[in-house]
Design a protein around this motif. Structure first.
Motif, PDB file in Angstrom:
ATOM      1  N   PHE A   1       0.862  -1.187   0.000  1.00  0.00           N
ATOM      2  CA  PHE A   1       0.000   0.000   0.000  1.00  0.00           C
ATOM      3  C   PHE A   1       0.892   1.229   0.000  1.00  0.00           C
ATOM      4  O   PHE A   1       1.857   1.313   0.783  1.00  0.00           O
ATOM      5  N   ALA A   2       0.585   2.193  -0.866  1.00  0.00           N
ATOM      6  CA  ALA A   2       1.406   3.403  -0.950  1.00  0.00           C
ATOM      7  C   ALA A   2       0.558   4.561  -1.454  1.00  0.00           C
ATOM      8  O   ALA A   2      -0.088   4.450  -2.504  1.00  0.00           O
ATOM      9  N   LYS A   3       0.555   5.652  -0.698  1.00  0.00           N
ATOM     10  CA  LYS A   3      -0.160   6.863  -1.120  1.00  0.00           C
ATOM     11  C   LYS A   3      -1.611   6.585  -1.496  1.00  0.00           C
ATOM     12  O   LYS A   3      -2.147   7.111  -2.476  1.00  0.00           O
ATOM     13  N   GLY A   4      -2.285   5.738  -0.703  1.00  0.00           N
ATOM     14  CA  GLY A   4      -3.682   5.435  -0.952  1.00  0.00           C
ATOM     15  C   GLY A   4      -3.917   4.447  -2.083  1.00  0.00           C
ATOM     16  O   GLY A   4      -5.068   4.255  -2.485  1.00  0.00           O
ATOM     17  N   ARG A   5      -2.872   3.812  -2.585  1.00  0.00           N
ATOM     18  CA  ARG A   5      -3.010   2.907  -3.722  1.00  0.00           C
ATOM     19  C   ARG A   5      -2.482   1.519  -3.400  1.00  0.00           C
ATOM     20  O   ARG A   5      -1.584   1.356  -2.569  1.00  0.00           O
ATOM     21  N   ALA A   6      -3.054   0.536  -4.060  1.00  0.00           N
ATOM     22  CA  ALA A   6      -2.616  -0.848  -3.935  1.00  0.00           C
ATOM     23  C   ALA A   6      -2.484  -1.443  -5.325  1.00  0.00           C
ATOM     24  O   ALA A   6      -2.980  -0.885  -6.317  1.00  0.00           O
TER      25      ALA A   6
ATOM     26  N   LEU B   1       4.416   1.414   1.874  1.00  0.00           N
ATOM     27  CA  LEU B   1       5.594   1.999   1.257  1.00  0.00           C
ATOM     28  C   LEU B   1       5.437   3.519   1.180  1.00  0.00           C
ATOM     29  O   LEU B   1       4.316   4.026   1.089  1.00  0.00           O
ATOM     30  N   PRO B   2       6.539   4.260   1.167  1.00  0.00           N
ATOM     31  CA  PRO B   2       6.424   5.726   1.047  1.00  0.00           C
ATOM     32  C   PRO B   2       5.903   6.175  -0.310  1.00  0.00           C
ATOM     33  O   PRO B   2       5.250   7.210  -0.416  1.00  0.00           O
ATOM     34  N   GLU B   3       6.177   5.411  -1.354  1.00  0.00           N
ATOM     35  CA  GLU B   3       5.731   5.733  -2.706  1.00  0.00           C
ATOM     36  C   GLU B   3       5.400   4.434  -3.435  1.00  0.00           C
ATOM     37  O   GLU B   3       5.967   3.381  -3.138  1.00  0.00           O
TER      38      GLU B   3
ATOM     39  N   ALA C   1      -0.305   6.817   9.769  1.00  0.00           N
ATOM     40  CA  ALA C   1       0.355   8.005   9.219  1.00  0.00           C
ATOM     41  C   ALA C   1       0.050   9.261  10.021  1.00  0.00           C
ATOM     42  O   ALA C   1       0.891  10.166  10.131  1.00  0.00           O
ATOM     43  N   ALA C   2      -1.139   9.317  10.620  1.00  0.00           N
ATOM     44  CA  ALA C   2      -1.569  10.538  11.322  1.00  0.00           C
ATOM     45  C   ALA C   2      -1.367  10.477  12.831  1.00  0.00           C
ATOM     46  O   ALA C   2      -1.601  11.475  13.512  1.00  0.00           O
TER      47      ALA C   2
END
Length: 320
Positions: free
Chosen positions: A50-55, A99-101, A142-143
């Motif tokens: 998972f990265a930046k809201g994507r899989a 992941l970060p990206e 993350a928050a």
């Protein structure tokens, strides 16, 4: 504790796209200190990246990969054990690695990094449930990296479902913000829809808002509708719910009635509110005069439940 099959949880709104699940989250297993070491040795274990809201998605299914040879990284999350056969066998353990990206090297054999909004309606129950769970818990991590009491960095524990402060020993858990969303109808059986000031263009949806501390769901329905539209409603009836991990809401769907349809937008949250009959709504959507909430939302389900069927939208290229 294991959970029953997802078909046991059908609400009056049906199987909402983001409310489907086929995962036993295994809360009793999370407390094992060697959880990740144990399941990494199991050949059936799979990783959801998972990265930046994507899989990773391929052919309308999540791409679940073998665990990396060097471990799961610093902050894996145990998503649970599958309750149905899909692209992995029933009983497979699934671990979330954030992941970060998005890593292009992982997007092989036709896989692509996709968001939940883009892919939810194409996914099966297992994948939809995993994606929603992953998005919600990843957003929380993350928050909430620091202790709200003393400000010290926290560390993940219990399979990634608790963050503990090493300074004061306090434990912190994922939060969920309850929000009501309402299909308001009048004595002519019209539906009230609003256009939020923050939305671009001509988008309309059912009215919604967060439940305040010390407030019942029914009271929140009455308060939010009056605040946003000036309409006083009665007889709120609960229909169903679905998580909305953008970032951490639980949407609770209601219907409510009014005897006085005089409506006005508050000018702050809502730029416009309008009553629609079924024929008026169909014509407005078909012509492109307005757009309505998307298919993964509980709002769309509430609207179409009132409408009595699917509302057809124009093709993207056909919009004026």
């Amino acid at each position: 504790m294991s959970i029953p099959a997802p078909a046991a949880f059908v609400s009056p709104l049906g199987l909402l796209p983001l409310a489907r699940t086929a995962v036993d989250r295994g809360s009793e297993r999370r407390i094992a200190p060697d959880l990740f070491e144990t399941i990494r040795a199991d050949a059936a274990t799979r990783v959801m990246y998972f990265a930046k809201g994507r899989a990773l998605v391929r052919d309308s299914a999540l791409v679940l990969l073998d665990p990396p040879a060097d471990g799961f990284g610093d902050a894996p999350v145990y998503l649970g054990r599958t309750l149905e056969d899909a692209q992995v066998p029933l009983g497979s353990d699934i671990v979330l690695v954030t992941l970060p990206e998005p890593d292009p090297a992982l997007a092989v054999d036709g896989a692509a990094w996709a968001s939940l909004r883009e892919s939810a309606t194409e996914l099966g129950a297992l994948d939809a449930g995993l994606f929603v769970e992953a998005a919600a818990v990843a957003n929380w991590h993350a928050a909430h990296t620091h202790c709200p009491r003393c400000g010290a960095p926290t560390v993940p524990e219990q399979g990634g479902w608790v963050r503990r402060c090493p300074e004061d020993g306090s434990s912190h858990f994922p939060r969920t913000d309850p929000a009501i969303i309402v299909a308001v109808t009048d004595e002519q059986d019209r539906i009230l829809l609003g256009s939020a000031a923050a939305w671009p263009g001509n988008r309309y949806s059912t009215l919604a808002g967060f439940v305040e501390p010390g407030e019942s769901l029914e009271a929140a329905v009455i308060r939010e509708v009056e605040e946003e539209s000036g309409v006083v409603v009665h007889s709120p009836q609960y229909l169903g719910s679905q998580p909305w991990p953008f970032p951490c809401s639980l949407m609770l769907g209601f219907t409510a009635r009014t005897a006085n349809p005089a409506a006005r937008a508050d000018g702050v949250e809502m730029s416009d509110v309008r009553w629609f009959s079924r024929s008026e709504l169909a014509a407005a959507v078909s012509s492109g005069e307005i757009t309505i909430a998307g298919p993964i939302s509980i709002a769309r389900n509430l609207i179409e439940r009132w409408y009595g069927g699917t509302i057809t939208e124009p093709e993207a290229g056909a919009r004026p």
